[in-house]
Design an enzyme around this catalytic site. Structure first.
Site, short mmCIF file in Angstrom:
data_model
loop_
_atom_site.label_atom_id
_atom_site.label_comp_id
_atom_site.label_asym_id
_atom_site.label_seq_id
_atom_site.Cartn_x
_atom_site.Cartn_y
_atom_site.Cartn_z
N CYS A 566 0.84 -1.20 0.00
CA CYS A 566 0.00 0.00 0.00
C CYS A 566 0.88 1.26 0.00
O CYS A 566 2.02 1.25 0.45
CB CYS A 566 -0.91 -0.01 1.22
SG CYS A 566 -2.12 1.33 1.26
N ASP A 568 0.37 3.68 1.86
CA ASP A 568 0.28 4.24 3.20
C ASP A 568 1.67 4.62 3.72
O ASP A 568 2.62 3.83 3.63
CB ASP A 568 -0.37 3.23 4.14
CG ASP A 568 -0.76 3.84 5.47
OD1 ASP A 568 0.14 4.25 6.22
OD2 ASP A 568 -1.97 3.91 5.75
N ARG A 570 2.87 4.80 6.55
CA ARG A 570 3.37 4.08 7.72
C ARG A 570 4.02 2.75 7.36
O ARG A 570 4.59 2.09 8.23
CB ARG A 570 2.21 3.84 8.70
CG ARG A 570 1.60 5.12 9.24
CD ARG A 570 0.27 4.87 9.91
NE ARG A 570 -0.75 4.42 8.95
CZ ARG A 570 -2.00 4.11 9.29
NH1 ARG A 570 -2.38 4.21 10.54
NH2 ARG A 570 -2.86 3.71 8.36
N HIS A 627 -2.12 -4.08 5.30
CA HIS A 627 -1.88 -3.58 6.66
C HIS A 627 -3.18 -3.30 7.37
O HIS A 627 -4.25 -3.20 6.74
CB HIS A 627 -1.02 -2.32 6.62
CG HIS A 627 -1.69 -1.15 5.96
ND1 HIS A 627 -2.41 -0.21 6.67
CD2 HIS A 627 -1.74 -0.77 4.65
CE1 HIS A 627 -2.87 0.71 5.82
NE2 HIS A 627 -2.48 0.38 4.59
N CYS A 630 -6.53 -0.12 6.90
CA CYS A 630 -6.29 0.43 5.56
C CYS A 630 -7.45 1.32 5.13
O CYS A 630 -8.61 0.88 5.09
CB CYS A 630 -6.09 -0.70 4.57
SG CYS A 630 -5.74 -0.14 2.89
#
Length: 741
Positions: A566, A568, A570, A627, A630
């Site tokens: 992803c 993302d 993080r 993760h 999401c």
């Protein structure tokens, strides 16, 4: 101010008064038992409980700690009473309190926390075993001996000739203590020690058992002032110092433990030590046992809802009221029941939890030596033995040397020496260096913070010999140039090099210190500044380390994995997989999605990466990593509502419809508040199935040339979970089957 006063009073009535009653019910039997085990008047235990509650509670630095007589000092007090008498022991307690007061005034409390917990837990375990052994003789109808060895020697005879009624009372007491924790919560509101003594007392009265009764004379009628000890004042002062240090250390360690159990203000350790000192002076003057913070009463106080020092103070008031008005009821308690209570408490001091903790830090020898020393030699001797062993182990760790050898692809031997190089490490250093074959090309990395002359001589002599025999040695020092300075004859400084702070490159910018987050010279403040600063730090710290690897990779990349994850912020693939440059061929998009072959919402980006990775780079593994929490999957669950006015995002999230359908099909009867993370996991498995809709991928998987792996990263716990692929039947027919228009 009126409102605050009223609020404090209501909190005291609501929380501290009930908690003080619970602690009082626990404190009375324990105080009587500790006094009996020490050979002191039983009233001395109650006096110490009163003073510990009122004086230490009011003057101490903790809002929830409860003080009173403690089992850990039982052996010291018993020995002092036998040597000097009870009234002289009270004077020694007073002197110990004065020592604690001075230590608190001079702010020495923090030094007590430097004692290894392995020593403290080993001491408590040793004391507990000694108490259990001595009190077991009383339960069996006999009398305790003066030493652990004598108690063990006499035990078989006591068991053979044990008396029926005392043993029965003891068994009833221990049985209640064992069963009480398994009873319903309303019943367990009564503390187990009190319940055990009540049941034993009622049973002895109802069946007319022949037991020994406790006599508690009046507190005021038997009071006498302390008297000066007669004898060697060196030993007397040593006894006072031992009480001061042991009681102070236990109080401060208990303070530190209870600080983690409540959300209120942290304890002032120096004030706590001073408060304990005043309490011991008062207790000694009134004829009481030494006082210390007691973990059993303190945890009981926190568990019962105590929030301020009023719970400790009030518990002392209740003990005083009981001793003055209801002391006659203590005569109903069989002495064998109190002894059984002490046996139970003594055995429970051997905590497997403490053993596991010290085992994790390699300190089991310290724990065992302290415990054995206390049992065989005595309390002070056992503690000193444990402290000495802890110091030796710490010295061994601090001066330990680690030597790692690794041969690179060019045949050079890379040797890394880490630690503090002192004469203690010379044998290991000599052995490792002499094992290097003659004529080898050696890169020697010194990752050290200190080097004494003995260590320098070993390395320098080996280098000269190795080079004389045709080998080469290139020395690189990662910290200050200890070897280079010594070889040039420069003056060596006696102190160790302060270790550099670790390069915490993996921390977010916001979590780094202000100094590290400072912008690079000449840059402007702002978000972009952090990127330029990061590049500056990379050039300064990391680039010299990775340049040899990147120079080699500059010619060609040969990743072994295609990593689809992803976008993302993080998720850091290299961090969660411990990989480095050249390992992962990475594709990132919102939701770690892989569009199925022939999907209506056409997208060639991911497909191009898959084709290039499998057909050009020849990767052996494709990993899809999702993760927790999401946002893309939240959008899929909302049917695109959460995408709002972002048409591109809405269209892209349609590639997750199959994941949602798969979730409803397989987990429909288990959907609840954890549905989002469940969908995140199912989505990973679905994307692995989507990959097999591409003929080249499916063929390589079937031939065993390519492996598909699913990962799920739980952000909150920082754990990576491996997800199994969907059952083959669930993906059957998916290969070569384009998405219908």
């Amino acid at each position: 101010m009126t409102i605050n006063t009223h609020s404090n009073m209501m909190n005291t009535l609501r929380h501290d008064v009930p908690a003080s009653i619970v602690v009082f019910l626990v404190a009375v039997p324990l105080s009587l038992g500790i006094a009996m085990a020490a050979g002191a008047p039983l009233a001395a235990g109650l006096i110490a409980a009163v003073v510990g509650g009122i004086v230490a509670g009011a003057l101490g630095g903790s809002s929830v700690q409860v003080s009173g007589p403690t089992a850990s000092l039982t052996l010291v007090i018993a020995d002092l009473i036998l040597t000097y008498g009870w009234r002289a022991t009270c004077m020694i307690t007073l002197l110990a309190g004065a020592v604690q007061l001075l230590l608190g005034v001079f702010r020495a409390a923090r030094a007590a926390l430097a004692v290894s917990p392995a020593v403290v837990h080993g001491m408590l375990a040793g004391v507990g075993i000694l108490i259990a052994l001595s009190q077991l003789h009383i339960v069996l109808g006999g009398s305790p001996q003066r030493s652990a060895l004598a108690n063990l020697t006499e035990l078989p005879g006591q068991i053979i000739g044990m008396h029926g009624h005392p043993v029965t009372v003891g068994l009833v007491t221990i049985g209640v203590l064992l069963v009480w924790t398994k009873l319903p919560k309303p019943i367990k509101a009564v503390p187990a020690p009190l319940a055990a003594l009540l049941v034993a007392s009622v049973s002895a009265w109802a069946f007319g058992w022949d037991v020994t009764r406790i006599e508690l004379p009046g507190l005021l009628s038997t009071w006498a002032p302390p008297e000066l000890p007669q004898g060697d004042w060196g030993r007397i002062l040593a006894g006072a110092l031992l009480i001061a240090l042991l009681a102070g250390a236990e109080s401060l360690l208990c303070c530190a433990a209870t600080d983690t159990m409540h959300p209120g203000r942290r304890a002032d350790l120096d004030r706590e030590l001073s408060g304990q000192g005043v309490a011991n002076m008062v207790s000694g003057a009134l004829g009481g046992l030494p006082v210390a913070g007691v973990i059993v009463r303190s945890t009981t106080n926190v568990g019962a809802g105590g929030r301020s020092r009023w719970s400790a103070i009030l518990h002392g008031v209740w003990v005083l009221v009981f001793a003055l008005g209801f002391g006659w009821s203590i005569a109903l308690i069989p002495m064998e029941a109190l002894a059984a209570l002490l046996v139970f408490i003594g055995i429970r001091t051997i905590s497997l939890g403490h053993v596991r903790k010290v085992h994790g830090h390699g300190e089991v020898p310290v724990y065992v030596v302290t415990m054995a020393g206390v049992i065989v030699l005595g309390l002070a001797e056992g503690v000193l033995a444990g402290l000495a062993l802890a110091a030796l182990l710490a010295l061994r760790r601090l001066t330990g040397v680690t030597v790692l050898k690794r041969e690179d692809h060019e045949g050079r031997l890379n040797v890394t020496i880490s630690g503090s190089l002192t004469f203690l490490g010379v044998p290991r250093l000599t052995q490792e260096l002499r094992a290097i074959p003659a004529g080898t090309a050696v890169d020697l990395d010194l990752n050290i913070d200190f080097m004494d002359n003995a260590a320098f001589d070993v390395i320098h002599s080996w280098r000269l010999d190795h080079e004389r025999l045709g080998g080469t040695v290139v020395i690189d020092e990662l910290h200050d140039e200890w070897y280079a300075m010594a070889a040039s004859g420069a003056r060596m400084y006696p102190a160790k090099t302060p270790p550099k702070a670790p390069d915490r490159w993996w921390l977010p910018w916001a979590h780094r210190t202000p100094e590290k987050s400072a912008p690079a010279p000449g840059s402007k403040p702002g978000t972009a500044c952090r990127l330029t600063w990061g590049a500056h730090e990379f050039h300064r710290r990391t680039a010299p380390l990775v340049r040899p690897v990147l120079t080699e990779l500059a010619r060609k990349q040969q990743p072994s994995h295609l990593f689809i994850t992803c976008a993302d912020s993080r998720i850091v693939p290299s961090l969660i997989t411990a990989s480095g440059p050249g390992d992962l061929f990475t594709v990132r998009n919102i939701g770690n999605l892989v569009p199925r072959r022939g999907a209506a919402q056409h997208d060639d980006s991911v497909v191009a990466a898959v084709e290039y990775a499998t057909q050009v780079l020849g990767v052996r593994t494709i990993t899809v990593c999702g993760h927790s929490g999401c946002g893309a999957m939240a959008g899929v669950l909302s049917g695109g509502v959460q995408a709002g006015s972002l048409p591109g995002l809405r269209n892209w999230l349609r590639h997750g419809d199959h994941s949602l359908a798969r979730l409803i099909e397989t987990e429909g009867d288990r959907l609840d508040s954890g549905t989002l993370d469940l969908l995140c996991r199912v989505n990973v498995q679905q994307q692995l199935a989507n990959l097999r809709t591409y003929p080249n991928v499916d063929e390589q998987v079937e031939a065993g040339e390519l492996e598909l792996v699913g990962l799920f990263f739980d952000i909150g716990s920082a754990r990576v979970h491996v997800l199994p692929p969907l059952h083959p039947a669930a993906t059957a027919g998916s290969a070569h089957s384009p998405e219908p228009e």
